[in-house]
Design a protein around this motif. Structure first.
Motif, PDB file in Angstrom:
ATOM      1  N   GLY A 268       0.783  -1.221   0.000  1.00  0.00           N
ATOM      2  CA  GLY A 268       0.000   0.000   0.000  1.00  0.00           C
ATOM      3  C   GLY A 268       0.812   1.267   0.000  1.00  0.00           C
ATOM      4  N   ASP A 269       2.140   1.162   0.100  1.00  0.00           N
ATOM      5  CA  ASP A 269       2.984   2.348   0.093  1.00  0.00           C
ATOM      6  C   ASP A 269       4.364   1.957  -0.418  1.00  0.00           C
ATOM      7  OD1 ASP A 269       4.148   0.969   2.244  1.00  0.00           O
ATOM      8  OD2 ASP A 269       3.059   2.144   3.727  1.00  0.00           O
ATOM      9  N   VAL A 270       5.229   2.954  -0.527  1.00  0.00           N
ATOM     10  CA  VAL A 270       6.556   2.708  -1.085  1.00  0.00           C
ATOM     11  C   VAL A 270       7.401   1.781  -0.206  1.00  0.00           C
ATOM     12  CG1 VAL A 270       8.720   3.823  -1.758  1.00  0.00           C
ATOM     13  CG2 VAL A 270       6.535   4.823  -2.436  1.00  0.00           C
ATOM     14  N   PRO A 271       7.422   1.921   1.138  1.00  0.00           N
ATOM     15  CA  PRO A 271       8.203   0.986   1.945  1.00  0.00           C
ATOM     16  C   PRO A 271       7.767  -0.470   1.778  1.00  0.00           C
ATOM     17  CG  PRO A 271       7.671   2.929   3.229  1.00  0.00           C
ATOM     18  CD  PRO A 271       6.890   3.035   1.962  1.00  0.00           C
ATOM     19  N   SER A 272       6.453  -0.728   1.755  1.00  0.00           N
ATOM     20  CA  SER A 272       6.003  -2.117   1.573  1.00  0.00           C
ATOM     21  C   SER A 272       6.360  -2.626   0.180  1.00  0.00           C
ATOM     22  CB  SER A 272       4.493  -2.212   1.803  1.00  0.00           C
ATOM     23  OG  SER A 272       3.775  -1.406   0.881  1.00  0.00           O
ATOM     24  N   ALA A 273       6.402  -1.733  -0.801  1.00  0.00           N
ATOM     25  CA  ALA A 273       6.838  -2.132  -2.135  1.00  0.00           C
ATOM     26  C   ALA A 273       8.312  -2.535  -2.118  1.00  0.00           C
ATOM     27  CB  ALA A 273       6.610  -0.997  -3.132  1.00  0.00           C
ATOM     28  N   GLY A 274       9.105  -1.826  -1.340  1.00  0.00           N
ATOM     29  CA  GLY A 274      10.511  -2.191  -1.221  1.00  0.00           C
ATOM     30  C   GLY A 274      10.691  -3.570  -0.618  1.00  0.00           C
ATOM     31  N   ARG A 275       9.883  -3.897   0.398  1.00  0.00           N
ATOM     32  CA  ARG A 275       9.963  -5.238   0.986  1.00  0.00           C
ATOM     33  C   ARG A 275       9.517  -6.299  -0.014  1.00  0.00           C
ATOM     34  NH1 ARG A 275       7.998  -2.062   5.310  1.00  0.00           N
ATOM     35  NH2 ARG A 275       5.838  -2.624   4.887  1.00  0.00           N
ATOM     36  N   ALA A 276       8.483  -5.975  -0.805  1.00  0.00           N
ATOM     37  CA  ALA A 276       8.028  -6.929  -1.825  1.00  0.00           C
ATOM     38  C   ALA A 276       9.082  -7.147  -2.891  1.00  0.00           C
ATOM     39  CB  ALA A 276       6.734  -6.412  -2.469  1.00  0.00           C
ATOM     40  N   MET A 277       9.827  -6.099  -3.232  1.00  0.00           N
ATOM     41  CA  MET A 277      10.872  -6.248  -4.229  1.00  0.00           C
ATOM     42  C   MET A 277      11.990  -7.146  -3.721  1.00  0.00           C
ATOM     43  SD  MET A 277      11.451  -5.343  -7.346  1.00  0.00           S
ATOM     44  CE  MET A 277      10.820  -3.756  -7.868  1.00  0.00           C
ATOM     45  N   ARG A 278      12.287  -7.084  -2.436  1.00  0.00           N
ATOM     46  CA  ARG A 278      13.279  -8.000  -1.875  1.00  0.00           C
ATOM     47  C   ARG A 278      12.807  -9.442  -1.997  1.00  0.00           C
ATOM     48  NH1 ARG A 278      13.843  -4.229   2.589  1.00  0.00           N
ATOM     49  NH2 ARG A 278      12.671  -5.669   3.907  1.00  0.00           N
ATOM     50  N   ARG A 279      11.532  -9.678  -1.663  1.00  0.00           N
ATOM     51  CA  ARG A 279      10.989 -11.028  -1.804  1.00  0.00           C
ATOM     52  C   ARG A 279      10.999 -11.468  -3.264  1.00  0.00           C
ATOM     53  NH1 ARG A 279       7.291  -8.835   2.035  1.00  0.00           N
ATOM     54  NH2 ARG A 279       5.701  -8.481   0.431  1.00  0.00           N
ATOM     55  N   ALA A 280      10.722 -10.526  -4.152  1.00  0.00           N
ATOM     56  CA  ALA A 280      10.724 -10.851  -5.576  1.00  0.00           C
ATOM     57  C   ALA A 280      12.103 -11.303  -6.028  1.00  0.00           C
ATOM     58  CB  ALA A 280      10.266  -9.636  -6.393  1.00  0.00           C
ATOM     59  N   GLY A 281      13.131 -10.579  -5.625  1.00  0.00           N
ATOM     60  CA  GLY A 281      14.490 -10.963  -6.007  1.00  0.00           C
ATOM     61  C   GLY A 281      14.855 -12.348  -5.508  1.00  0.00           C
ATOM     62  N   ALA A 282      14.461 -12.655  -4.260  1.00  0.00           N
ATOM     63  CA  ALA A 282      14.768 -13.974  -3.709  1.00  0.00           C
ATOM     64  C   ALA A 282      14.013 -15.079  -4.444  1.00  0.00           C
ATOM     65  CB  ALA A 282      14.428 -13.995  -2.220  1.00  0.00           C
ATOM     66  N   ALA A 283      12.720 -14.861  -4.702  1.00  0.00           N
ATOM     67  CA  ALA A 283      11.916 -15.884  -5.382  1.00  0.00           C
ATOM     68  C   ALA A 283      12.359 -16.081  -6.829  1.00  0.00           C
ATOM     69  CB  ALA A 283      10.437 -15.499  -5.328  1.00  0.00           C
ATOM     70  N   LEU A 284      12.655 -15.003  -7.524  1.00  0.00           N
ATOM     71  CA  LEU A 284      13.107 -15.116  -8.909  1.00  0.00           C
ATOM     72  C   LEU A 284      14.420 -15.884  -8.996  1.00  0.00           C
ATOM     73  CD1 LEU A 284      12.327 -11.504 -10.193  1.00  0.00           C
ATOM     74  CD2 LEU A 284      11.234 -13.606 -10.984  1.00  0.00           C
ATOM     75  N   SER A 285      15.349 -15.560  -8.125  1.00  0.00           N
ATOM     76  CA  SER A 285      16.650 -16.244  -8.160  1.00  0.00           C
ATOM     77  C   SER A 285      16.494 -17.722  -7.828  1.00  0.00           C
ATOM     78  CB  SER A 285      17.631 -15.570  -7.196  1.00  0.00           C
ATOM     79  OG  SER A 285      17.161 -15.622  -5.860  1.00  0.00           O
ATOM     80  N   ALA A 286      15.630 -18.055  -6.851  1.00  0.00           N
ATOM     81  CA  ALA A 286      15.392 -19.460  -6.523  1.00  0.00           C
ATOM     82  C   ALA A 286      14.773 -20.193  -7.704  1.00  0.00           C
ATOM     83  CB  ALA A 286      14.484 -19.561  -5.299  1.00  0.00           C
ATOM     84  N   GLY A 287      13.823 -19.564  -8.373  1.00  0.00           N
ATOM     85  CA  GLY A 287      13.198 -20.189  -9.528  1.00  0.00           C
ATOM     86  C   GLY A 287      14.184 -20.446 -10.643  1.00  0.00           C
ATOM     87  N   LEU A 288      15.073 -19.500 -10.899  1.00  0.00           N
ATOM     88  CA  LEU A 288      16.059 -19.681 -11.963  1.00  0.00           C
ATOM     89  C   LEU A 288      17.024 -20.819 -11.640  1.00  0.00           C
ATOM     90  CD1 LEU A 288      16.932 -15.981 -12.902  1.00  0.00           C
ATOM     91  CD2 LEU A 288      15.332 -17.532 -14.009  1.00  0.00           C
ATOM     92  N   VAL A 289      17.426 -20.936 -10.396  1.00  0.00           N
ATOM     93  CA  VAL A 289      18.332 -22.026 -10.012  1.00  0.00           C
ATOM     94  C   VAL A 289      17.652 -23.382 -10.213  1.00  0.00           C
ATOM     95  CG1 VAL A 289      19.551 -23.099  -8.075  1.00  0.00           C
ATOM     96  CG2 VAL A 289      19.672 -20.614  -8.418  1.00  0.00           C
ATOM     97  N   LEU A 290      16.381 -23.497  -9.817  1.00  0.00           N
ATOM     98  CA  LEU A 290      15.659 -24.759 -10.007  1.00  0.00           C
ATOM     99  C   LEU A 290      15.529 -25.097 -11.497  1.00  0.00           C
ATOM    100  CD1 LEU A 290      12.861 -24.311  -7.316  1.00  0.00           C
ATOM    101  CD2 LEU A 290      14.670 -26.036  -7.302  1.00  0.00           C
ATOM    102  N   MET A 291      15.257 -24.108 -12.322  1.00  0.00           N
ATOM    103  CA  MET A 291      15.182 -24.351 -13.764  1.00  0.00           C
ATOM    104  C   MET A 291      16.530 -24.826 -14.311  1.00  0.00           C
ATOM    105  SD  MET A 291      12.960 -21.025 -14.973  1.00  0.00           S
ATOM    106  CE  MET A 291      11.312 -20.703 -14.348  1.00  0.00           C
TER     107      MET A 291
END
Length: 404
Positions: A268-291
């Protein structure tokens, strides 16, 4: 149906026009390249060159048309863009040479970019206090519509006749026309007046927004993973059957449709978006390693690894899309949303242009080391986004007397 539709006439009209437009995108994405190679007779290299030129043309068009939307009203400009899309896509039916194709591709790329930069002010105007959530809803609707459009185009691909492909291309033109007609029902509204129309090129002088655009552009490199990298990886480097390509695309689409709105509600705001972006980076990197780990195992295990990687990757994709929407809206003045969205789209467009080359040079050429480099890049980018975003937040847009 009432539960599935957004509240308010304005949001429903925008959702309808987005569905129609995205359905047309699905038609052209699935059958466009084949139309020009098999029916028109252009070499694949020329078709690819035209698409790249169109993407580059769109980079500047999005910024300019976004500023026009701020000055003259996004509804009016969006309808004009839809009319231009109708004419340009109809012009594709008259293409018989490369130079004609290149000209129409340049115009088509400009229309695509302009569609996004003029839609953004409408999303913010009718999205209420949380436009990023409404944007998440539109993304779910858009993914579903693109999938349905691709299925419809599949019939033409299977028939493989000139008449079938022409029907698809005419259908794409009609979706532009229909999306513009639907927008005529959009209630009038007035953006909060903060002098945005007279700001000049404020977005190009906003260092924080430019930093956000640059970091998001790097993060956006991953968007070609399911459509470019993964199909080539599955066919050329794994023992997984070819039907796995379609299965992974379906899995990705279903997850986005089901989860995008839910994930967007938590931002709902910029700080929560920053936390979501951190989660995004972790999930994306994990997905690429599994692939990447699916390269050597036997067929069944390779499919399981690819499925697990697709799930992790899609979660990261959803978090990134929700966070980037909040950045795009939360860091931009309400009355200059068009030109700011054009600048934000500039970074995304650059990422789309260079992403296939990055995917070819890293995972496809180097194998596991290339996948790891790409995964680390996305992880580091996700972590770096937070310092750029959390210290800047703008108040949400308020509407002046919208007509129900």
């Amino acid at each position: 149906m009432e539960a599935l539709l957004p509240a308010g006439r304005g949001q429903r009209v925008i959702a309808m026009t987005s569905f129609v437009h995205s359905f047309g995108s699905g038609l052209s994405l699935a059958a466009g390249a084949l139309f020009f190679t098999r029916i028109v007779g252009l070499p694949a290299s020329q078709v690819a060159g035209g698409l790249f030129a169109g993407a580059i043309a769109g980079l500047g068009a999005g910024v300019y048309v976004g500023r026009w939307a701020d000055r003259w009203g996004p509804k009016r400009v969006q309808i004009a863009v839809a009319a231009c899309g109708t004419v340009v896509n109809t012009g594709l039916l008259l293409v018989h040479t490369f130079w004609a194709y290149l000209l129409v591709s340049l115009l088509s790329g400009a229309v695509v970019a302009a569609s996004w930069s003029t839609l953004a002010p409408l999303v913010r105007g009718f999205g209420g206090p949380t436009p990023a959530v409404f944007r998440g809803y539109l993304r779910s609707v858009g993914n579903l519509a693109i999938a349905l459009g691709a299925v419809a185009a599949g019939f033409a691909i299977q028939l493989d006749t000139r008449a079938a492909f022409l029907t698809v291309m005419i259908g794409r033109s009609l979706t532009y026309l229909l999306s513009g007609l639907i927008l005529l029902r959009l209630p009038p509204f007035t953006l909060q007046d903060g002098g945005g129309a007279g700001r000049g090129w404020a977005a190009l002088r906003d260092r924080t927004y430019l930093a956000a655009t640059a970091v998001n552009a790097v993060m956006s490199l991953h968007f070609t993973v399911p459509t470019f990298l993964l199909p080539l990886w599955i066919v050329e480097h794994t023992a997984a059957p070819r039907w796995t390509i379609s299965a992974m695309l379906v899995l990705n689409t279903i997850l986005v449709v089901v989860l995008q709105v839910r994930f967007s509600r938590s931002i709902g705001d910029v700080p929560s978006a920053g936390r979501a972006m951190r989660r995004a980076g972790a999930a994306l990197s994990a997905g690429l390693v599994l692939m990447a780990l699916a390269e050597k195992p036997p067929s069944a295990l390779a499919v399981l690894l690819l499925a697990a990687g697709t799930v992790a990757y899609t979660l990261g994709e959803i978090w990134h899309s929700a966070a980037s929407a909040e950045y795009s809206f939360g860091l931009a003045p309400a009355d200059a949303q068009g030109q700011y969205a054009g600048v934000f789209g500039l970074g995304h467009g650059l990422a789309e242009g260079v992403s296939p080359a990055v995917m070819s040079a890293l995972p496809l050429a180097l194998g596991l080391p290339g996948w790891l480099v790409l995964a680390l890049l996305l992880l580091a980018t996700g972590l770096a986004c937070h310092p750029f975003m959390t210290h800047v937040s703008r108040p949400p847009l308020s509407l002046k007397s919208p007509v129900a």
